[in-house]
Write a protein that holds these residues in place. Structure first.
Motif, PDB file in Angstrom:
ATOM      1  N   MET A  73       0.967  -1.062   0.130  1.00 49.96           N
ATOM      2  CA  MET A  73       0.058   0.106   0.109  1.00 49.96           C
ATOM      3  C   MET A  73       0.864   1.262   0.128  1.00 49.96           C
ATOM      4  SD  MET A  73      -2.840   1.195   2.721  1.00 49.96           S
ATOM      5  CE  MET A  73      -1.934   1.150   3.956  1.00 49.96           C
ATOM      6  N   TRP A  74       2.145   1.341   0.716  1.00 47.37           N
ATOM      7  CA  TRP A  74       2.473   2.453   1.021  1.00 47.37           C
ATOM      8  C   TRP A  74       3.847   2.731  -0.177  1.00 47.37           C
ATOM      9  CZ3 TRP A  74       1.399   6.674   3.559  1.00 47.37           C
ATOM     10  CH2 TRP A  74       0.750   6.732   4.460  1.00 47.37           C
ATOM     11  N   SER A  75       4.432   1.468  -0.462  1.00 42.62           N
ATOM     12  CA  SER A  75       5.313   1.674  -1.357  1.00 42.62           C
ATOM     13  C   SER A  75       5.256   2.234  -2.748  1.00 42.62           C
ATOM     14  CB  SER A  75       6.152   0.355  -1.830  1.00 42.62           C
ATOM     15  OG  SER A  75       5.291  -0.488  -2.400  1.00 42.62           O
ATOM     16  N   PHE A  76       4.309   1.911  -3.217  1.00 44.61           N
ATOM     17  CA  PHE A  76       3.817   2.901  -4.546  1.00 44.61           C
ATOM     18  C   PHE A  76       3.422   4.177  -4.198  1.00 44.61           C
ATOM     19  CE2 PHE A  76       0.594   4.492  -7.639  1.00 44.61           C
ATOM     20  CZ  PHE A  76       1.260   4.091  -8.699  1.00 44.61           C
ATOM     21  N   ASN A  77       2.738   4.560  -3.407  1.00 45.99           N
ATOM     22  CA  ASN A  77       2.296   6.079  -2.999  1.00 45.99           C
ATOM     23  C   ASN A  77       3.373   6.702  -2.880  1.00 45.99           C
ATOM     24  OD1 ASN A  77      -0.296   5.350  -3.609  1.00 45.99           O
ATOM     25  ND2 ASN A  77      -0.851   4.625  -1.571  1.00 45.99           N
ATOM     26  N   PHE A  78       4.565   6.048  -1.916  1.00 44.55           N
ATOM     27  CA  PHE A  78       5.572   7.051  -1.526  1.00 44.55           C
ATOM     28  C   PHE A  78       6.534   7.172  -2.726  1.00 44.55           C
ATOM     29  CE2 PHE A  78       9.930   7.178   0.142  1.00 44.55           C
ATOM     30  CZ  PHE A  78       9.685   8.206   1.077  1.00 44.55           C
ATOM     31  N   THR A  79       6.587   6.008  -3.386  1.00 43.98           N
ATOM     32  CA  THR A  79       7.645   6.322  -4.541  1.00 43.98           C
ATOM     33  C   THR A  79       7.416   7.063  -5.721  1.00 43.98           C
ATOM     34  OG1 THR A  79       6.996   4.138  -5.306  1.00 43.98           O
ATOM     35  CG2 THR A  79       9.168   4.258  -4.136  1.00 43.98           C
ATOM     36  N   PHE A  80       5.741   7.121  -5.926  1.00 45.45           N
ATOM     37  CA  PHE A  80       5.349   8.061  -6.941  1.00 45.45           C
ATOM     38  C   PHE A  80       5.428   9.359  -6.392  1.00 45.45           C
ATOM     39  CE2 PHE A  80       1.728  10.316  -8.642  1.00 45.45           C
ATOM     40  CZ  PHE A  80       1.854  10.096  -9.959  1.00 45.45           C
ATOM     41  N   ALA A  81       5.156   9.835  -5.280  1.00 46.63           N
ATOM     42  CA  ALA A  81       5.246  11.134  -4.672  1.00 46.63           C
ATOM     43  C   ALA A  81       6.859  11.432  -4.767  1.00 46.63           C
ATOM     44  CB  ALA A  81       4.893  11.351  -3.402  1.00 46.63           C
ATOM     45  N   LEU A  82       7.682  10.727  -4.534  1.00 49.30           N
ATOM     46  CA  LEU A  82       9.128  10.754  -4.726  1.00 49.30           C
ATOM     47  C   LEU A  82       9.482  11.019  -6.288  1.00 49.30           C
ATOM     48  CD1 LEU A  82      11.798  10.553  -2.929  1.00 49.30           C
ATOM     49  CD2 LEU A  82      12.269   8.276  -3.932  1.00 49.30           C
ATOM     50  N   ALA A  83       8.990  10.284  -7.075  1.00 45.16           N
ATOM     51  CA  ALA A  83       9.244  10.426  -8.449  1.00 45.16           C
ATOM     52  C   ALA A  83       8.746  11.636  -8.967  1.00 45.16           C
ATOM     53  CB  ALA A  83       8.689   9.258  -9.419  1.00 45.16           C
ATOM     54  N   ILE A  84       7.648  12.335  -8.567  1.00 46.88           N
ATOM     55  CA  ILE A  84       7.020  13.398  -9.325  1.00 46.88           C
ATOM     56  C   ILE A  84       7.277  14.648  -8.638  1.00 46.88           C
ATOM     57  CG2 ILE A  84       4.530  13.441  -7.971  1.00 46.88           C
ATOM     58  CD1 ILE A  84       4.742  13.188 -11.617  1.00 46.88           C
ATOM     59  N   SER A  85       7.769  14.653  -7.574  1.00 52.07           N
ATOM     60  CA  SER A  85       7.964  15.818  -6.648  1.00 52.07           C
ATOM     61  C   SER A  85       9.099  16.885  -7.319  1.00 52.07           C
ATOM     62  CB  SER A  85       8.634  15.525  -5.345  1.00 52.07           C
ATOM     63  OG  SER A  85       9.600  14.818  -5.238  1.00 52.07           O
ATOM     64  N   PRO A  86      10.172  16.190  -7.973  1.00 53.97           N
ATOM     65  CA  PRO A  86      11.211  16.955  -8.802  1.00 53.97           C
ATOM     66  C   PRO A  86      10.401  17.751  -9.898  1.00 53.97           C
ATOM     67  CG  PRO A  86      12.048  14.906  -8.506  1.00 53.97           C
ATOM     68  CD  PRO A  86      10.607  14.653  -8.109  1.00 53.97           C
ATOM     69  N   LEU A  87       9.404  17.456 -10.214  1.00 62.41           N
ATOM     70  CA  LEU A  87       8.764  17.993 -11.322  1.00 62.41           C
ATOM     71  C   LEU A  87       8.074  19.256 -10.918  1.00 62.41           C
ATOM     72  CD1 LEU A  87       7.268  15.305 -13.625  1.00 62.41           C
ATOM     73  CD2 LEU A  87       9.427  16.611 -14.004  1.00 62.41           C
ATOM     74  N   PHE A  88       7.507  19.083  -9.520  1.00 59.96           N
ATOM     75  CA  PHE A  88       6.687  20.055  -8.853  1.00 59.96           C
ATOM     76  C   PHE A  88       7.947  21.236  -8.657  1.00 59.96           C
ATOM     77  CE2 PHE A  88       3.601  16.994  -7.600  1.00 59.96           C
ATOM     78  CZ  PHE A  88       2.377  17.410  -8.528  1.00 59.96           C
ATOM     79  N   VAL A  89       8.867  20.826  -8.249  1.00 58.43           N
ATOM     80  CA  VAL A  89       9.914  21.726  -7.619  1.00 58.43           C
ATOM     81  C   VAL A  89      10.590  22.348  -8.997  1.00 58.43           C
ATOM     82  CG1 VAL A  89      12.416  22.009  -6.914  1.00 58.43           C
ATOM     83  CG2 VAL A  89      10.852  20.347  -5.742  1.00 58.43           C
TER      84      VAL A  89
END
Length: 142
Positions: free
Chosen positions: A124-140
């Motif tokens: 449950m947590w691994s996909f959500n956490f790594t998705f946020a990790l992957a997409i956060s550089p695009l927000f920055v």
């Protein structure tokens, strides 16, 4: 939602049910009911992906292919970091995004193996956490 019901030792109604509830209301009649529909469902104990199944090999191949593709793209991108087009794309953020996608590909490994409380939480947590990790550089980057 799902509910488990245990009526008594001899009951045929024991088991698992899928439930849906809605509110039925008639304001003029001062009537407000909650309607609950419970449908019996079967519980499948064989919902695991273990070594030796065709799905196990397929998942390993596809996620490995995705990981290798991301790492290859990262290597090509890093090798050309001095070119104008790559410089304008900001190498740091784009490289971090590509590496995050590579890690995101690896989260499929968590769906392999027996079902335990720990593995369910990890899935449950691994996909959500790594998705946020992957997409956060695009927000920055924006």
């Amino acid at each position: 939602s799902f509910i488990g019901v245990k009526v008594d030792e001899r009951s045929q109604a024991d088991g698992y049910y899928s439930t849906i509830s809605i509110v039925y209301e008639q304001p003029n009649a001062n009537l407000k009911w909650r309607i609950v529909v419970a449908s019996p469902i079967e519980r499948n104990a064989a919902n695991v992906i273990v070594e030796g199944q065709a799905l196990f090999a397929s998942l390993c191949f596809i996620e490995g292919l995705g990981f290798v593709a991301c790492i290859t793209l990262f290597a090509m991108f890093y090798r050309r970091r001095t070119e104008r087009a790559v410089i304008y794309s900001d190498v740091r953020f784009t490289s971090t995004f590509i590496l995050g996608c590579a890690i995101l590909n690896l989260t499929t490994f968590t769906s392999l193996g027996e079902n335990t409380d720990e593995s369910c939480m990890l899935r449950m947590w691994s996909f959500n956490f790594t998705f946020a990790l992957a997409i956060s550089p695009l927000f920055v980057k924006v």
